[in-house]
Write a protein that holds these residues in place. Structure first.
Motif, PDB file in Angstrom:
ATOM      1  N   ILE A  50       4.956  10.088   1.495  1.00  0.00           N
ATOM      2  CA  ILE A  50       4.293  11.290   0.974  1.00  0.00           C
ATOM      3  C   ILE A  50       5.176  11.966  -0.073  1.00  0.00           C
ATOM      4  O   ILE A  50       4.697  12.400  -1.124  1.00  0.00           O
ATOM      5  CB  ILE A  50       3.944  12.267   2.121  1.00  0.00           C
ATOM      6  CG1 ILE A  50       2.958  11.619   3.089  1.00  0.00           C
ATOM      7  CG2 ILE A  50       3.397  13.587   1.595  1.00  0.00           C
ATOM      8  CD1 ILE A  50       1.605  11.301   2.504  1.00  0.00           C
ATOM      9  N   ALA A  51       6.481  12.068   0.209  1.00  0.00           N
ATOM     10  CA  ALA A  51       7.406  12.658  -0.765  1.00  0.00           C
ATOM     11  C   ALA A  51       7.424  11.838  -2.046  1.00  0.00           C
ATOM     12  O   ALA A  51       7.466  12.402  -3.155  1.00  0.00           O
ATOM     13  CB  ALA A  51       8.807  12.751  -0.164  1.00  0.00           C
ATOM     14  N   PHE A  52       7.390  10.514  -1.931  1.00  0.00           N
ATOM     15  CA  PHE A  52       7.360   9.639  -3.096  1.00  0.00           C
ATOM     16  C   PHE A  52       6.098   9.879  -3.920  1.00  0.00           C
ATOM     17  O   PHE A  52       6.144   9.922  -5.165  1.00  0.00           O
ATOM     18  CB  PHE A  52       7.445   8.179  -2.647  1.00  0.00           C
ATOM     19  CG  PHE A  52       7.412   7.195  -3.767  1.00  0.00           C
ATOM     20  CD1 PHE A  52       8.464   7.098  -4.664  1.00  0.00           C
ATOM     21  CD2 PHE A  52       6.317   6.358  -3.924  1.00  0.00           C
ATOM     22  CE1 PHE A  52       8.420   6.188  -5.703  1.00  0.00           C
ATOM     23  CE2 PHE A  52       6.268   5.445  -4.952  1.00  0.00           C
ATOM     24  CZ  PHE A  52       7.326   5.357  -5.853  1.00  0.00           C
ATOM     25  N   LEU A  53       4.950  10.050  -3.256  1.00  0.00           N
ATOM     26  CA  LEU A  53       3.706  10.331  -3.975  1.00  0.00           C
ATOM     27  C   LEU A  53       3.777  11.663  -4.724  1.00  0.00           C
ATOM     28  O   LEU A  53       3.316  11.771  -5.869  1.00  0.00           O
ATOM     29  CB  LEU A  53       2.520  10.332  -3.006  1.00  0.00           C
ATOM     30  CG  LEU A  53       2.122   8.978  -2.440  1.00  0.00           C
ATOM     31  CD1 LEU A  53       0.991   9.147  -1.432  1.00  0.00           C
ATOM     32  CD2 LEU A  53       1.700   8.033  -3.541  1.00  0.00           C
ATOM     33  N   PHE A  54       4.364  12.679  -4.105  1.00  0.00           N
ATOM     34  CA  PHE A  54       4.527  13.965  -4.789  1.00  0.00           C
ATOM     35  C   PHE A  54       5.470  13.824  -5.976  1.00  0.00           C
ATOM     36  O   PHE A  54       5.242  14.409  -7.026  1.00  0.00           O
ATOM     37  CB  PHE A  54       5.038  15.045  -3.826  1.00  0.00           C
ATOM     38  CG  PHE A  54       3.949  15.723  -3.067  1.00  0.00           C
ATOM     39  CD1 PHE A  54       3.053  16.565  -3.686  1.00  0.00           C
ATOM     40  CD2 PHE A  54       3.815  15.514  -1.702  1.00  0.00           C
ATOM     41  CE1 PHE A  54       2.036  17.188  -2.982  1.00  0.00           C
ATOM     42  CE2 PHE A  54       2.811  16.124  -0.985  1.00  0.00           C
ATOM     43  CZ  PHE A  54       1.918  16.968  -1.628  1.00  0.00           C
ATOM     44  N   PHE A  55       6.539  13.047  -5.815  1.00  0.00           N
ATOM     45  CA  PHE A  55       7.474  12.814  -6.908  1.00  0.00           C
ATOM     46  C   PHE A  55       6.764  12.156  -8.083  1.00  0.00           C
ATOM     47  O   PHE A  55       6.927  12.565  -9.238  1.00  0.00           O
ATOM     48  CB  PHE A  55       8.642  11.947  -6.424  1.00  0.00           C
ATOM     49  CG  PHE A  55       9.587  11.553  -7.506  1.00  0.00           C
ATOM     50  CD1 PHE A  55      10.466  12.478  -8.050  1.00  0.00           C
ATOM     51  CD2 PHE A  55       9.575  10.260  -8.009  1.00  0.00           C
ATOM     52  CE1 PHE A  55      11.327  12.117  -9.060  1.00  0.00           C
ATOM     53  CE2 PHE A  55      10.427   9.886  -9.023  1.00  0.00           C
ATOM     54  CZ  PHE A  55      11.313  10.825  -9.556  1.00  0.00           C
ATOM     55  N   ILE A  56       5.959  11.140  -7.807  1.00  0.00           N
ATOM     56  CA  ILE A  56       5.217  10.460  -8.873  1.00  0.00           C
ATOM     57  C   ILE A  56       4.234  11.426  -9.541  1.00  0.00           C
ATOM     58  O   ILE A  56       4.094  11.437 -10.768  1.00  0.00           O
ATOM     59  CB  ILE A  56       4.482   9.234  -8.311  1.00  0.00           C
ATOM     60  CG1 ILE A  56       5.472   8.158  -7.924  1.00  0.00           C
ATOM     61  CG2 ILE A  56       3.472   8.694  -9.307  1.00  0.00           C
ATOM     62  CD1 ILE A  56       4.835   6.982  -7.215  1.00  0.00           C
ATOM     63  N   LYS A  57       3.587  12.244  -8.752  1.00  0.00           N
ATOM     64  CA  LYS A  57       2.600  13.193  -9.284  1.00  0.00           C
ATOM     65  C   LYS A  57       3.263  14.149 -10.270  1.00  0.00           C
ATOM     66  O   LYS A  57       2.761  14.370 -11.372  1.00  0.00           O
ATOM     67  CB  LYS A  57       1.955  13.975  -8.141  1.00  0.00           C
ATOM     68  CG  LYS A  57       0.999  15.033  -8.612  1.00  0.00           C
ATOM     69  CD  LYS A  57       0.443  15.825  -7.442  1.00  0.00           C
ATOM     70  CE  LYS A  57      -0.415  16.948  -7.946  1.00  0.00           C
ATOM     71  NZ  LYS A  57      -0.906  17.784  -6.870  1.00  0.00           N
ATOM     72  N   PHE A  58       4.395  14.721  -9.891  1.00  0.00           N
ATOM     73  CA  PHE A  58       5.057  15.678 -10.770  1.00  0.00           C
ATOM     74  C   PHE A  58       5.743  14.990 -11.950  1.00  0.00           C
ATOM     75  O   PHE A  58       5.846  15.546 -13.025  1.00  0.00           O
ATOM     76  CB  PHE A  58       6.049  16.526  -9.992  1.00  0.00           C
ATOM     77  CG  PHE A  58       5.384  17.477  -9.048  1.00  0.00           C
ATOM     78  CD1 PHE A  58       4.485  18.419  -9.493  1.00  0.00           C
ATOM     79  CD2 PHE A  58       5.645  17.424  -7.685  1.00  0.00           C
ATOM     80  CE1 PHE A  58       3.849  19.295  -8.633  1.00  0.00           C
ATOM     81  CE2 PHE A  58       5.017  18.283  -6.810  1.00  0.00           C
ATOM     82  CZ  PHE A  58       4.125  19.222  -7.288  1.00  0.00           C
ATOM     83  N   TYR A  59       6.187  13.749 -11.760  1.00  0.00           N
ATOM     84  CA  TYR A  59       6.840  13.013 -12.836  1.00  0.00           C
ATOM     85  C   TYR A  59       5.813  12.636 -13.924  1.00  0.00           C
ATOM     86  O   TYR A  59       6.109  12.758 -15.109  1.00  0.00           O
ATOM     87  CB  TYR A  59       7.502  11.755 -12.276  1.00  0.00           C
ATOM     88  CG  TYR A  59       8.232  10.944 -13.326  1.00  0.00           C
ATOM     89  CD1 TYR A  59       9.424  11.405 -13.864  1.00  0.00           C
ATOM     90  CD2 TYR A  59       7.706   9.747 -13.782  1.00  0.00           C
ATOM     91  CE1 TYR A  59      10.098  10.673 -14.823  1.00  0.00           C
ATOM     92  CE2 TYR A  59       8.376   9.007 -14.737  1.00  0.00           C
ATOM     93  CZ  TYR A  59       9.561   9.476 -15.254  1.00  0.00           C
ATOM     94  OH  TYR A  59      10.226   8.742 -16.207  1.00  0.00           O
TER      95      TYR A  59
END
Length: 62
Positions: A50-59
């Motif tokens: 989930i943290a990885f998905l948020f990171f990708i979203k903001f990146y």
């Protein structure tokens, strides 16, 4: 808004429900320790995903 009987029923229901849940949890606690060994690794993996998905979203957003 609620009648006296409804309030008494709600209080009794909440107390009975909580007591039943505590009883069932304590009864199954021994089995849960054996069956769910290593479940924390799955939880950690899920949270990292989930943290990885948020990171990708903001990146990608920037």
């Amino acid at each position: 808004m609620f009648s006296t009987g409804q309030i008494y029923f709600a209080i009794f229901f909440v107390i009975a429900f909580i007591a039943t849940m505590i009883y069932v949890y304590r009864k199954d606690l021994k089995e849960m320790k054996n069956q769910y060994r290593g479940i924390y690794w799955i939880l950690i993996g899920f949270l990292l995903f989930i943290a990885f998905l948020f990171f990708i979203k903001f990146y990608i957003k920037e």
